[in-house]
Enzyme design. Structure first.
Site, PDB file in Angstrom:
ATOM      1  CG  ASN A   8      46.935  80.751  29.358  1.00  0.00           C
ATOM      2  OD1 ASN A   8      47.123  80.204  27.650  1.00  0.00           O
ATOM      3  ND2 ASN A   8      48.099  81.198  29.775  1.00  0.00           N
ATOM      4  CG  HIS A  11      49.500  74.786  26.496  1.00  0.00           C
ATOM      5  ND1 HIS A  11      50.837  75.148  26.532  1.00  0.00           N
ATOM      6  CD2 HIS A  11      49.717  75.314  27.777  1.00  0.00           C
ATOM      7  CE1 HIS A  11      50.884  75.165  27.591  1.00  0.00           C
ATOM      8  NE2 HIS A  11      50.830  75.974  28.696  1.00  0.00           N
ATOM      9  CG  HIS A  44      52.801  84.883  27.737  1.00  0.00           C
ATOM     10  ND1 HIS A  44      53.344  84.277  28.265  1.00  0.00           N
ATOM     11  CD2 HIS A  44      52.950  86.534  26.614  1.00  0.00           C
ATOM     12  CE1 HIS A  44      54.450  85.333  28.022  1.00  0.00           C
ATOM     13  NE2 HIS A  44      54.058  86.352  27.389  1.00  0.00           N
ATOM     14  NE  ARG A  46      57.155  82.732  24.747  1.00  0.00           N
ATOM     15  CZ  ARG A  46      57.421  83.054  26.632  1.00  0.00           C
ATOM     16  NH1 ARG A  46      56.478  82.166  27.648  1.00  0.00           N
ATOM     17  NH2 ARG A  46      58.356  82.958  27.093  1.00  0.00           N
ATOM     18  NE  ARG A  50      57.848  80.349  23.491  1.00  0.00           N
ATOM     19  CZ  ARG A  50      58.638  80.730  24.207  1.00  0.00           C
ATOM     20  NH1 ARG A  50      58.583  79.364  25.307  1.00  0.00           N
ATOM     21  NH2 ARG A  50      59.816  80.630  24.472  1.00  0.00           N
ATOM     22  CD  GLU A  71      49.640  85.070  30.738  1.00  0.00           C
ATOM     23  OE1 GLU A  71      51.342  85.037  30.387  1.00  0.00           O
ATOM     24  OE2 GLU A  71      49.473  84.370  31.161  1.00  0.00           O
ATOM     25  CB  THR A 102      55.982  82.749  32.403  1.00  0.00           C
ATOM     26  OG1 THR A 102      55.452  83.424  31.372  1.00  0.00           O
ATOM     27  CG2 THR A 102      55.934  84.181  33.007  1.00  0.00           C
ATOM     28  CD  GLU A 152      48.300  85.691  37.281  1.00  0.00           C
ATOM     29  OE1 GLU A 152      47.599  86.228  35.827  1.00  0.00           O
ATOM     30  OE2 GLU A 152      47.972  84.134  36.835  1.00  0.00           O
ATOM     31  CG  HIS A 192      52.854  79.457  36.460  1.00  0.00           C
ATOM     32  ND1 HIS A 192      53.063  80.322  35.177  1.00  0.00           N
ATOM     33  CD2 HIS A 192      54.132  78.005  36.275  1.00  0.00           C
ATOM     34  CE1 HIS A 192      54.003  79.440  34.863  1.00  0.00           C
ATOM     35  NE2 HIS A 192      54.175  78.247  35.142  1.00  0.00           N
TER      36      HIS A 192
HETATM   37  N1  PXP Z   1      48.887  83.195  34.453  1.00  0.00           N
HETATM   38  C1  PXP Z   1      50.445  83.801  34.060  1.00  0.00           C
HETATM   39  C2  PXP Z   1      51.052  84.823  33.840  1.00  0.00           C
HETATM   40  C3  PXP Z   1      51.011  82.844  33.130  1.00  0.00           C
HETATM   41  O1  PXP Z   1      52.471  83.263  32.433  1.00  0.00           O
HETATM   42  C4  PXP Z   1      50.440  80.961  32.628  1.00  0.00           C
HETATM   43  C5  PXP Z   1      50.861  80.531  31.898  1.00  0.00           C
HETATM   44  O2  PXP Z   1      51.124  81.230  30.781  1.00  0.00           O
HETATM   45  C6  PXP Z   1      49.656  81.612  33.650  1.00  0.00           C
HETATM   46  C7  PXP Z   1      49.096  82.448  34.384  1.00  0.00           C
HETATM   47  C8  PXP Z   1      48.683  79.502  33.071  1.00  0.00           C
HETATM   48  O3  PXP Z   1      49.462  78.998  33.606  1.00  0.00           O
HETATM   49  P1  PXP Z   1      49.159  77.434  33.258  1.00  0.00           P
HETATM   50  O4  PXP Z   1      48.694  77.359  32.180  1.00  0.00           O
HETATM   51  O5  PXP Z   1      50.390  76.054  33.929  1.00  0.00           O
HETATM   52  O6  PXP Z   1      47.925  77.275  34.148  1.00  0.00           O
END
Ligand code: PXP
Length: 240
Positions: A8, A11, A44, A46, A50, A71, A102, A152, A192
């Site tokens: 992901n 960030h 994601h 959003r 953001r 996402e 999330t 998931e 997550h």
């Molecule tokens: N899966 C989903 C559905 C999420 O919303 C997120 C966070 O955006 C992640 C995985 C990844 O989580 P993390 O950034 O804590 O590894």
């Protein structure tokens, strides 16, 4: 069985948006992650934009590499974007503007009809649908019949409990959710709060085919670079 890694890169976009310029580019991060062995990229988009922007998703789609997992909240705008863009996968997540990330799984029970309809529209566009759900037996049961091929499982509670006595209980909930999904023929993935340390016990529970990991990889990448951070995570999955 190998556990695949979807990285992901939200960030990276968060950092870019802090200045409103072009750097760092989440698409460049995605290319580096794929080169280093990630099987796919998660972003994601959003509603408040953001971090990830529409143009990022378009450029990621143009790469045509790995599994692009979008996402998204289950809104008319997002379903239209997904149907147009056709990522390999769409993961339906709940979204609240005030949240930092999330915070909980999708409430499938509370909105079964709209989830079923959203899944049908996405599937007609050739997109595999995943639902982001808490490891709650009633919620998992409600995924049956929605048309989603993947759930998931939200590992946030497990990650928060890491290092405390509560972690065992959270692991048991994740395992029960995975077995329940197997019974209803939905593939369980995880995501997550995962990092190189806490993924091990999860993989002792069940041969999860994929994990979606962002924050810990991007945090590590600041110090060692994206490729090395992805390789370290892939190695942690392999070891487990
Ligand atoms: N899966 C989903 C559905 C999420 O919303 C997120 C966070 O955006 C992640 C995985 C990844 O989580 P993390 O950034 O804590 O590894």
């Amino acid at each position: 069985m190998k556990t695949e890694l979807s990285v992901n890169v939200d960030h990276v976009a968060t950092l870019r948006q802090a200045r409103g310029g072009r750097e760092p580019d989440p698409v460049q991060a995605a290319v580096q992650a794929l080169d280093a062995g990630a099987s796919g990229i998660t972003v994601h988009l959003r509603e408040d934009r953001r971090h990830i922007q529409d143009d990022d998703v378009t450029r990621l789609r143009a790469l045509r590499r790995g599994i692009l997992n979008l996402e998204m909240a289950l809104t008319e705008e997002m379903v239209r974007i997904a149907v147009d863009l056709k990522p390999e996968r769409a993961t339906l997540v709940p979204e609240r503007r005030q949240e930092l990330t999330t915070e909980g799984g999708l409430d499938v029970r509370g909105r079964a009809d709209s989830v079923r309809e959203g899944c049908a529209r996405l599937k007609r566009a050739g997109i595999t649908v995943s639902l982001f759900l808490d490891p709650d037996p009633e919620m998992i049961d409600a995924a049956r019949g929605t048309g989603a091929g993947i759930v998931e499982i939200h590992t946030g509670a497990y990650a928060n409990a890491w290092g405390t006595a509560a972690a065992e209980r959270e692991l048991a909930r994740v395992r029960a959710a995975a077995l329940q999904l197997e019974r209803i023929k939905i593939t369980p993935h995880l995501g997550h709060g995962l990092n190189v340390e806490n993924v091990g016990p999860l993989l002792e529970l069940y041969p999860f085919p994929e994990m979606s990991i962002g924050h810990s990889i991007i945090s590590r990448a600041i110090f060692v670079g994206m490729a090395q951070a992805v390789r370290e995570m892939a190695e942690a999955l392999r070891r487990a």
